[in-house]
Scaffold this motif. Structure first.
Motif, PDB file in Angstrom:
ATOM      1  N   LEU A 146       0.825  -1.206   0.000  1.00 26.06           N
ATOM      2  CA  LEU A 146       0.000   0.000   0.000  1.00 26.06           C
ATOM      3  C   LEU A 146       0.865   1.263   0.000  1.00 26.06           C
ATOM      4  O   LEU A 146       0.691   2.163  -0.825  1.00 26.06           O
ATOM      5  CB  LEU A 146      -0.929  -0.012   1.219  1.00 26.06           C
ATOM      6  CG  LEU A 146      -1.696   1.279   1.501  1.00 26.06           C
ATOM      7  CD1 LEU A 146      -2.572   1.665   0.327  1.00 26.06           C
ATOM      8  CD2 LEU A 146      -2.520   1.123   2.776  1.00 26.06           C
ATOM      9  N   PHE A 147       1.812   1.336   0.928  1.00 25.83           N
ATOM     10  CA  PHE A 147       2.645   2.537   1.031  1.00 25.83           C
ATOM     11  C   PHE A 147       3.533   2.719  -0.203  1.00 25.83           C
ATOM     12  O   PHE A 147       3.809   3.848  -0.618  1.00 25.83           O
ATOM     13  CB  PHE A 147       3.503   2.478   2.296  1.00 25.83           C
ATOM     14  CG  PHE A 147       2.750   2.828   3.547  1.00 25.83           C
ATOM     15  CD1 PHE A 147       2.098   4.037   3.660  1.00 25.83           C
ATOM     16  CD2 PHE A 147       2.704   1.954   4.620  1.00 25.83           C
ATOM     17  CE1 PHE A 147       1.399   4.375   4.809  1.00 25.83           C
ATOM     18  CE2 PHE A 147       2.015   2.276   5.778  1.00 25.83           C
ATOM     19  CZ  PHE A 147       1.358   3.496   5.872  1.00 25.83           C
ATOM     20  N   HIS A 148       3.990   1.617  -0.764  1.00 25.79           N
ATOM     21  CA  HIS A 148       4.823   1.685  -1.967  1.00 25.79           C
ATOM     22  C   HIS A 148       4.092   2.396  -3.097  1.00 25.79           C
ATOM     23  O   HIS A 148       4.651   3.287  -3.759  1.00 25.79           O
ATOM     24  CB  HIS A 148       5.216   0.263  -2.391  1.00 25.79           C
ATOM     25  CG  HIS A 148       5.876   0.177  -3.732  1.00 25.79           C
ATOM     26  ND1 HIS A 148       7.158   0.622  -3.965  1.00 25.79           N
ATOM     27  CD2 HIS A 148       5.421  -0.308  -4.923  1.00 25.79           C
ATOM     28  CE1 HIS A 148       7.482   0.417  -5.227  1.00 25.79           C
ATOM     29  NE2 HIS A 148       6.453  -0.139  -5.830  1.00 25.79           N
ATOM     30  N   HIS A 149       2.842   2.036  -3.322  1.00 25.38           N
ATOM     31  CA  HIS A 149       2.079   2.639  -4.408  1.00 25.38           C
ATOM     32  C   HIS A 149       1.622   4.056  -4.055  1.00 25.38           C
ATOM     33  O   HIS A 149       1.563   4.930  -4.935  1.00 25.38           O
ATOM     34  CB  HIS A 149       0.885   1.755  -4.774  1.00 25.38           C
ATOM     35  CG  HIS A 149       1.282   0.503  -5.488  1.00 25.38           C
ATOM     36  ND1 HIS A 149       1.530   0.475  -6.840  1.00 25.38           N
ATOM     37  CD2 HIS A 149       1.516  -0.757  -5.030  1.00 25.38           C
ATOM     38  CE1 HIS A 149       1.880  -0.755  -7.202  1.00 25.38           C
ATOM     39  NE2 HIS A 149       1.884  -1.516  -6.121  1.00 25.38           N
ATOM     40  N   MET A 150       1.327   4.303  -2.805  1.00 30.87           N
ATOM     41  CA  MET A 150       0.974   5.660  -2.386  1.00 30.87           C
ATOM     42  C   MET A 150       2.128   6.610  -2.647  1.00 30.87           C
ATOM     43  O   MET A 150       1.944   7.732  -3.139  1.00 30.87           O
ATOM     44  CB  MET A 150       0.600   5.671  -0.899  1.00 30.87           C
ATOM     45  CG  MET A 150      -0.784   5.153  -0.602  1.00 30.87           C
ATOM     46  SD  MET A 150      -1.062   4.952   1.173  1.00 30.87           S
ATOM     47  CE  MET A 150      -0.624   6.559   1.787  1.00 30.87           C
TER      48      MET A 150
END
Length: 255
Positions: free
Chosen positions: A57-61
């Motif tokens: 999630l954080f990677h894509h955010m």
């Protein structure tokens, strides 16, 4: 006394410079540890699994958020993992609970930041990343954001609980066994709670997200929406956790 020592230390470093050699054993071991941590986090971030884990999630955010956005971060795993996986690009562009771990401050921080940005007219977006438990402490502040039409993007990292929750199927099985107040763990929250509908109830935008594709679509729509706040309710794996900790007692939940 502490202030005097700090001034003396700063004066000495300014005068003498920092002379600790970069090729020392301590620096070498520190760099090796940093590289190992980054490798582990990257492997978790690139896992093509559904529901997503924290790192994915954080990677894509991080790929989609504007580099000059104000990041507000609140939660347990959400805030801790976000500090490494969702770094701010500019100084004074991050607000979180700090070392005290205070819960409930996130939406107040975001409201204040958005009001200030509106007054200054800088065009910087405010992105408030909340764990589902953290959101529960002051979630009704979405009404304030809608009332004043503050362009805040709230992202709720929803794992159905405090630190961890249970999936809907497990919840259903527990419900069949009897009274949930005695069966369900006290740190468990209602599975797949519709926080996005709370935002919609007050006139803002709400999105329910399960996949990377839906995340991209919801973030792009929210970042282009200047008439008020948005809330992206991201359902992640209830069993998702931080990467293996060398000293787990530092982060272990005592709930």
């Amino acid at each position: 006394m502490v202030l005097m020592w700090s001034s003396q230390l700063l004066e000495q470093i300014t005068k003498e410079g920092w002379k600790y050699p970069s090729n020392t054993e301590w620096w070498s071991s520190l760099k090796e540890k940093m590289a190992a941590n980054a490798k582990t986090s990257q492997a978790l971030a690139l896992q093509a699994v559904e529901p997503m884990n924290y790192y994915t999630l954080f990677h894509h955010m991080a790929q989609l958020l504007p580099p000059d956005c104000i990041i507000v971060s609140e939660g347990a795993n959400t805030m801790d993992i976000g500090r490494t996986m969702l770094p701010n690009s500019l100084p004074r562009h991050r607000l979180d609970a700090g070392t005290f771990g205070t819960m409930g401050v996130g939406l107040g921080f975001a409201t204040a930041a958005a009001a200030l940005e509106r007054g200054q007219g800088t065009g910087q977006r405010v992105v408030c990343v909340e764990g589902d438990s953290a959101f529960g402490f002051s979630g009704m502040e979405v009404e304030t954001m809608c009332r004043y039409k503050l362009a805040v993007v709230i992202i709720v990292v929803n794992n159905n609980g405090i630190y961890s929750g249970v999936d809907p199927e497990t919840w259903s099985e527990m419900a069949k066994m009897g009274d949930l107040t005695t069966i369900a763990p006290p740190v468990t929250l209602l599975p797949e709670a519709r926080y996005d509908e709370v935002m919609r109830a007050f006139g803002g935008q709400g999105f329910l997200v399960r996949t990377v594709e839906e995340l991209h679509s919801a973030l792009q729509a929210s970042l282009s929406y200047w008439e008020g706040p948005s809330l992206i309710n991201v359902l992640i794996d209830p069993a998702s956790d931080r990467k293996q900790q060398e000293f787990p007692w530092l982060t272990r939940s005592h709930l």
